[in-house]
Design an enzyme around this catalytic site. Structure first.
Site, mmCIF file in Angstrom:
data_model
loop_
_atom_site.group_PDB
_atom_site.id
_atom_site.type_symbol
_atom_site.label_atom_id
_atom_site.label_comp_id
_atom_site.label_asym_id
_atom_site.label_seq_id
_atom_site.Cartn_x
_atom_site.Cartn_y
_atom_site.Cartn_z
ATOM 1 N N GLY A 1 0.769 -1.243 0.000
ATOM 2 C CA GLY A 1 0.000 0.000 0.000
ATOM 3 C C GLY A 1 0.795 1.284 0.000
ATOM 4 N N TRP B 1 2.368 2.887 -2.394
ATOM 5 C CA TRP B 1 2.067 3.802 -3.505
ATOM 6 C C TRP B 1 0.752 4.536 -3.263
ATOM 7 C CZ3 TRP B 1 3.560 2.227 -9.130
ATOM 8 C CH2 TRP B 1 4.942 1.958 -9.179
ATOM 9 N N ASP C 1 -4.996 -6.609 -5.531
ATOM 10 C CA ASP C 1 -3.832 -7.447 -5.261
ATOM 11 C C ASP C 1 -4.302 -8.819 -4.816
ATOM 12 O OD1 ASP C 1 -1.199 -8.473 -4.081
ATOM 13 O OD2 ASP C 1 -0.638 -6.438 -4.635
ATOM 14 N N ASP D 1 -7.078 -11.742 -8.185
ATOM 15 C CA ASP D 1 -6.077 -11.766 -9.249
ATOM 16 C C ASP D 1 -6.488 -10.786 -10.346
ATOM 17 O OD1 ASP D 1 -4.264 -12.381 -11.241
ATOM 18 O OD2 ASP D 1 -4.538 -14.549 -11.097
ATOM 19 N N ASP E 1 2.572 -1.867 -10.150
ATOM 20 C CA ASP E 1 3.813 -2.332 -9.539
ATOM 21 C C ASP E 1 3.826 -3.858 -9.530
ATOM 22 O OD1 ASP E 1 6.287 -1.708 -8.443
ATOM 23 O OD2 ASP E 1 5.583 -1.842 -6.381
ATOM 24 N N LYS F 1 6.012 -1.000 -13.571
ATOM 25 C CA LYS F 1 7.313 -1.608 -13.328
ATOM 26 C C LYS F 1 7.634 -2.585 -14.448
ATOM 27 C CE LYS F 1 7.808 -4.397 -9.726
ATOM 28 N NZ LYS F 1 7.990 -4.627 -8.273
#
Length: 220
Positions: A74, A76, A93, A109, A133, A173
């Site tokens: 958490g 971000w 998540d 998911d 991320d 990312k």
């Protein structure tokens, strides 16, 4: 006279703890970003990655709706809530995590067929920013790890193209070498500017880089 500044914490290899785990723990204890995160109330050192990226690219300015893919733990979203306290933030998540005030968190998911619609419904309108991320669990084979993570980035980009407003931004990312040629071409087709960056908070030995795409050109 000794100074704390020059001291490093050493961790003994405890019975049952692998050498790799000991090295990770030692690195955590000596990491200035980890110490700073604890002092400043962030859930992880990753908070400083988005802070540093935003200082360079300014994608958090004026955002009203934000999606955070791979939100746990958490950090971000904590930064988003600080920089844009009135923004609607929706995260997803696989991992269970503690709530964050002002954020809606889906534990599921992202690759589940139902996830995109649930995220859009919770957001309630076009997004100004999609953050990702996400990274695939590594198997120790660089080529395989890269392909699996890039597959997540491509899925995140496809979703971003569905939910972003014109002019919006996408930050994700990627691994060493950045996004591959096909993905870069797709990003450039959909966004006005596409940059790769490695923020100072990203460990030098880490293979992670970030792609920052701004100025979404609209769906189609």
């Amino acid at each position: 006279m000794s100074r704390d500044k020059g001291l490093r914490a050493r961790v003994k290899t405890a019975k049952g703890r692998k050498v790799g785990s000991t090295k990770w723990l030692e690195r955590q204890l000596n990491d200035p970003y980890v110490k700073r995160a604890k002092a400043e109330g962030y859930r992880s050192r990753a908070a400083y990655k988005i802070i540093e990226l935003d200082e360079r690219f300014g994608f958090l300015r004026g955002v009203k709706r934000v999606i955070d893919l791979g939100i746990a733990p958490g950090g971000w979203t904590q930064v988003v809530r600080q920089k844009a306290p009135g923004a609607v933030v929706v995260g997803i998540d696989l991992l269970e995590m503690d709530p964050i005030e002002g954020a809606t968190i889906l534990q599921m998911d992202f690759m589940d067929d139902k996830a995109p619609d649930l995220l859009k419904e919770a957001l309630g309108g076009p997004a100004d920013l999609v953050l990702s991320d996400m990274a695939a669990n590594t198997v120790g084979h660089p080529q395989t790890d890269h392909l699996r993570t890039m597959g997540l980035v491509e899925a995140a980009l496809d979703f971003a193209a569905e939910v972003l407003r014109p002019g919006g931004a996408f930050v994700a990312k990627v691994l060493a070498g950045g996004a591959d040629n096909n993905l870069v071409a797709e990003l450039k087709r959909r966004f006005t500017t596409v940059k790769h960056a490695k923020p100072p908070a990203s460990r030098k030995g880490s293979s992670e880089w970030y792609v920052v795409a701004q100025g979404f050109k609209g769906a189609g």
